[in-house]
Design a protein around this motif. Structure first.
Motif, mmCIF file in Angstrom:
data_model
loop_
_atom_site.group_PDB
_atom_site.id
_atom_site.type_symbol
_atom_site.label_atom_id
_atom_site.label_comp_id
_atom_site.label_asym_id
_atom_site.label_seq_id
_atom_site.Cartn_x
_atom_site.Cartn_y
_atom_site.Cartn_z
ATOM 1 N N VAL A 126 0.854 -1.195 0.000
ATOM 2 C CA VAL A 126 0.000 0.000 0.000
ATOM 3 C C VAL A 126 0.892 1.249 0.000
ATOM 4 C CG1 VAL A 126 -1.826 1.237 1.234
ATOM 5 C CG2 VAL A 126 -1.829 -1.267 1.195
ATOM 6 N N GLN A 127 1.978 1.213 0.771
ATOM 7 C CA GLN A 127 2.927 2.334 0.741
ATOM 8 C C GLN A 127 3.453 2.541 -0.683
ATOM 9 O OE1 GLN A 127 5.861 2.720 3.893
ATOM 10 N NE2 GLN A 127 4.782 1.243 5.175
ATOM 11 N N GLU A 128 3.700 1.430 -1.368
ATOM 12 C CA GLU A 128 4.227 1.532 -2.739
ATOM 13 C C GLU A 128 3.263 2.211 -3.698
ATOM 14 O OE1 GLU A 128 6.028 -1.610 -5.168
ATOM 15 O OE2 GLU A 128 6.396 -2.604 -3.252
ATOM 16 N N LEU A 129 1.970 2.030 -3.451
ATOM 17 C CA LEU A 129 0.962 2.615 -4.355
ATOM 18 C C LEU A 129 0.647 4.077 -4.011
ATOM 19 C CD1 LEU A 129 -1.533 -0.397 -4.567
ATOM 20 C CD2 LEU A 129 -0.094 0.495 -6.418
ATOM 21 N N ALA A 130 1.180 4.545 -2.871
ATOM 22 C CA ALA A 130 0.806 5.889 -2.402
ATOM 23 C C ALA A 130 1.621 6.976 -3.101
ATOM 24 C CB ALA A 130 1.018 5.967 -0.891
ATOM 25 N N ASP A 131 1.031 8.176 -3.147
ATOM 26 C CA ASP A 131 1.765 9.335 -3.677
ATOM 27 C C ASP A 131 2.621 9.961 -2.590
ATOM 28 O OD1 ASP A 131 0.438 9.621 -6.395
ATOM 29 O OD2 ASP A 131 -1.277 9.510 -5.052
ATOM 30 N N HIS A 132 2.122 9.893 -1.356
ATOM 31 C CA HIS A 132 2.870 10.466 -0.233
ATOM 32 C C HIS A 132 2.817 9.475 0.924
ATOM 33 C CE1 HIS A 132 2.895 14.367 -2.221
ATOM 34 N NE2 HIS A 132 1.629 14.153 -2.505
ATOM 35 N N VAL A 133 3.977 9.180 1.496
ATOM 36 C CA VAL A 133 4.035 8.314 2.681
ATOM 37 C C VAL A 133 4.700 9.153 3.768
ATOM 38 C CG1 VAL A 133 4.823 6.102 3.611
ATOM 39 C CG2 VAL A 133 4.378 6.329 1.169
ATOM 40 N N GLY A 134 4.148 9.102 4.981
ATOM 41 C CA GLY A 134 4.753 9.946 6.009
ATOM 42 C C GLY A 134 4.270 9.611 7.395
#
Ligand code: 13P
Ligand code: SF4
Length: 309
Positions: free
Chosen positions: A31-39
């Motif tokens: 899911v992190q890989e598909l995200a535009d922003h991870v934080g």
């Protein structure tokens, strides 16, 4: 494993909805890989307040999506799994706040960890996250500070700001609380000299063994900037991917407690649920009643003003 078809489907659906995907470091790696922003919570709240897209998809627990909706009420905020909720967000009673206000009057500020419902925020004066709680509490004009809901982050803040009378509440994160000092001691014995980087939601016994305390982003930054090869990491295992990406090629190694710290509510969010929510527009987050929304938004806005790292 993400397929090219799934990545393309996500890109197509995002474009169709003018959507952007925000993910917390604790959600599963795909899911992190598909995200535009991870934080971390603070970075994501800041982005939610400023991103231009019409739709925000929040891959995280409910309080994060709810904060995004409060900060951007005109946007559509979607949750891939609306049942993902942080148990700590509910661990404070209104009577606790009322009793402290009755005791200390104007010389009390109620500081509310962002891991809280909108209603809990609406009882409070300012919101904080684990990345800015010390700074914000230190700068409050009042000497007495009721810190809700997290007892452990509250204790850490109290230890860093001894000039304040920090009043604690009995909330906690079950995952960080269960990181045992015995397991940390074991890791220290296995990796002598490895710095221990801890999230301040950990309990006091584990925190006593830590060399550094900070939010997920601050832990990642500390490991990336550090000179050691081995690091003991006391937070949810989801940060591992970003730690490895940031430190790729450095030979650094990261050691987590043997009882793998995993947040079951963050784990509920899967790539399939993300696709379904983008496709069908499900899991929309609404606003609470207007007086709750206005008061809760004030605490978040104050945090964004005071909380620049
Ligand atoms: P941060 O994102 O501030 O590191 O907080 C961790 C957390 O528990 C989020 O639920
Ligand atoms: Fe809540 Fe703990 Fe999960 Fe964070 S890790 S969302 S504080 S239960």
């Amino acid at each position: 494993m993400l397929t090219d078809e799934l990545r393309a489907e996500v890109a197509r659906l995002k474009a169709e909805r003018d959507a952007v995907v925000l993910a917390h470091y604790y959600v599963p790696p795909e899911v992190q890989e598909l995200a535009d922003h991870v934080g971390d919570s603070f970075a994501l709240a800041r982005q939610a307040a400023t991103l231009p897209n019409r739709t925000l998809v929040f891959a995280g627990v409910r309080f994060m999506a709810e904060s995004a909706k409060l900060l951007s009420p005109d946007k559509v905020v979607l949750m891939p799994d609306p049942a993902s909720d942080c148990p700590m967000a509910h661990m404070v009673r209104r009577e606790t706040v009322d009793a402290a206000r009755a005791t200390y009057g104007d010389d009390l500020a109620v500081a509310c960890y962002v891991n809280s419902t909108a209603e809990v925020k609406s009882w409070s004066d300012v919101c904080v996250t684990s990345s800015n709680a010390v700074k914000i509490v230190r700068e409050l004009p009042q000497r007495n500070v009721l810190f809700i809901p997290d007892r452990h982050l509250g204790s850490y803040v109290a230890s860093q700001v001894p000039e304040k009378n920090v009043i604690l509440n009995d909330g906690y994160c079950p995952i960080h609380r269960d990181i045992s000092a015995d397991e940390v001691a074991q890791l220290k014995a296995e990796h002598p000299g490895a710095p221990v980087l801890a999230h301040p939601e950990c309990g006091p016994e584990a925190m006593a063994l830590a060399d550094f305390a900070g939010s997920t982003s601050q832990i990642i930054e500390a490991a990336a900037a550090g000179e050691a090869t081995d690091y003991i990491i006391l937070t949810v295992d989801g940060v591992r991917g970003e730690l490895e990406r940031r430190c790729a090629g450095s030979g650094k190694r990261f050691h987590f407690p043997a009882t793998r710290p995993v947040c079951p509510d963050m784990e509920r969010i899967t790539a399939d649920k993300l696709v379904a929510c983008l496709r069908d527009g499900t899991g929309e987050v609404g606003l609470p009643p207007v007086e709750v929304a206005d008061a809760a938004r004030r605490t978040l806005t104050r945090m964004l003003e005071l909380g620049a790292r």
